[in-house]
Design an enzyme around this catalytic site. Structure first.
Site, short mmCIF file in Angstrom:
data_model
loop_
_atom_site.label_atom_id
_atom_site.label_comp_id
_atom_site.label_asym_id
_atom_site.label_seq_id
_atom_site.Cartn_x
_atom_site.Cartn_y
_atom_site.Cartn_z
N LYS A 167 32.89 -32.99 48.85
CA LYS A 167 32.22 -33.22 47.58
C LYS A 167 31.63 -34.62 47.56
O LYS A 167 32.20 -35.53 48.16
CB LYS A 167 33.21 -33.05 46.42
N HIS A 288 31.60 -16.42 52.57
CA HIS A 288 31.54 -17.03 51.23
C HIS A 288 30.82 -16.05 50.31
O HIS A 288 29.85 -15.43 50.70
CB HIS A 288 30.81 -18.37 51.27
#
EC number: 4.1.1.39
Length: 461
Positions: A167, A288
């Site tokens: 992140k 994903h």
């Protein structure tokens, strides 16, 4: 047009259809639109549009065609349930090798029927695959056992793989990105690209790959432990996916078996998943599911559920798939979603409507992500009942007040706490990184452990 005489047979028994082994069975929640046919008429039209029929009789239909009709065999109008049996002969197969394809399964079972004018809504909640059709799917070529082996762990019950997502998800240039990887790897095992990360102008793909390869080598030298990375190779173009995958493996060289390939399986579709599965059978295939909520959300009454998506992923060959957080994180979900984990990991499991035998097909790992941190994990593991999975906590690692490495250690300590059956607040007294997670995520701490402040006495960093 009432097609129930042809496309519905309520005398058929599910047990006999399963014993016969020639039908895929699908369970839907369906509501007819007002002003059209009744429940059975609408269900029959749904089956017709999903197989051999249309809204009128056509002159080209013959006896063979009628023999492969999809048939409504069970309805429960009070609960909006209909079940349809699809002959396996209906489904498309590869010309090159005769294998089955999820694209065909979806085209029939969840295709045109989603836009029918006489259907208010219809959503698939479960499906059953007979052995004759199951064996035509690729299934996973690698499993979590291969990751455990790289990590030097037992291949049976090798345990929790501590992972993260770097992140922020976008905005880092190659070297800052690699620096974040190195920091996390000092305490953790596994890092994945966030789903949008690829070849942005500020982070060229090849530069990032080289920087991460160097960070992995340095982290392994520093810790004496193997590290893992899941690279996003998703693309519209089959050849682009191959080019990305090949460059990654060449760059990582001796560490190539430490690499998984991530594919955005929902947005890129079955073709992208199968491309990765077949082109790179030695790599862990990380499915994903970004975007899936458009159809799987409980708020959506069309499409299919997350359970159905995960079951399809195992058939396609996903080594692991994101399964949400079962209500313990920030994404939609509930504790009962553990049925998803059971269905994709066990060799036989019960779904909402059908029992599925997998006949030795390799399992698919549950990958847990979405708002998880060390404080939420003991309850999560209690609900699931084991910790043989991958967790990728982005904010849960890099939101730790002492940084990514400490965040990784707090996640590992949370699993240790659960395994020992310890009280988390008491456990925190002797485990600094876990204790500091209480200070890192005070809102969660107040909600889950109301007495923590008095017992741990938060301190300044």
């Amino acid at each position: 047009m009432d097609q129930s005489n042809r496309y519905a047979n309520l005398n058929l028994k599910e047990s006999e259809l399963i014993a016969g082994g020639r039908h895929v069975l699908c369970a839907y929640i369906m509501k007819p639109k007002a002003g059209f046919g009744n429940f059975i008429q609408t269900a029959a039209h749904f089956a017709a549009e999903s197989s051999t029929g249309t809204n009128v009789e056509v002159s080209t239909t013959d006896d063979f065609t009628r023999g492969v009709d999809a048939l409504v065999y069970e309805v429960d109008e009070a609960n909006s349930l209909m079940k349809i049996a699809y002959p396996i002969e209906l489904f498309d197969r590869n010309v090159i090798d005769g294998r089955a394809m999820i694209a065909s399964f979806l085209t029939l079972t969840i295709g045109n029927n989603q836009g029918m004018g006489d259907v208010e809504y219809a959503k698939m909640y479960d499906f059953y695959v007979p052995p004759a059709y199951l064996k035509l799917f690729d299934g996973p070529s690698t499993t979590i056992k291969d990751l455990w082996r790289v990590l030097g762990r037992p291949v049976i019950n090798g345990g929790f793989i501590v992972g993260t997502i770097i992140k922020p998800k976008l905005g880092l240039r190659p070297q800052p990105f690699a620096n974040a990887c190195y920091d996390f790897w000092l305490g953790g095992d596994f890092i994945k690209n966030d789903e949008p990360q690829g070849n942005q102008v500020f982070a060229p793909f090849k530069d990032t790959v080289r920087a991460v390869a160097d960070a992995m080598r340095r982290a392994q030298d520093k810790t004496g432990e193997a590290k893992l990375f899941s690279f996003n190779i998703t693309a519209d173009d089959h050849y682009e996916m191959l080019a990305r995958g090949e460059f990654i493996l060449e760059t990582f060289a001796d560490n190539a078996d430490h690499i998984a390939f991530l594919v955005d399986g929902y947005v890129a579709g079955p073709a992208a998943v199968t491309t990765a599965r077949r082109a790179f059978p030695k790599q862990y295939l990380h499915y994903h599911r970004a975007g899936h909520g458009a159809v799987t959300s409980p708020q959506s009454k069309r499409g299919y559920t997350a359970f159905v998506l995960s079951k399809m992923a195992r058939l396609q060959g996903a080594s692991g798939i994101h399964t949400g957080t079962m209500g313990f994180g920030k994404m939609e979900g509930e504790a009962a979603d553990r049925a998803i984990a059971y269905m994709i990991t066990e060799d036989a499991a019960d779904g909402p409507y059908f029992h599925q035998e997998w006949l030795g097909m390799n399992p698919t790992t549950p990958i847990i992500s979405g708002g998880m941190n060390a404080l939420r994990m003991p309850g999560f593991f209690d609900n699931l009942g084991h910790s043989n999975l991958i967790m990728t906590a982005g904010g849960g690692a890099f939101g730790h007040v002492d940084g990514g490495a400490a965040g990784a250690k707090s996640l590992r300590q949370a699993e240790q706490c659960w395994k020992q059956g310890a009280d988390p607040v008491e456990f925190a007294k002797d485990h600094r990184e876990f204790a500091r997670a209480f200070e890192s995520f005070p809102q969660d701490a107040d909600k889950l452990y109301p007495n923590w402040r008095a017992k741990l006495k938060p301190q300044a960093a």
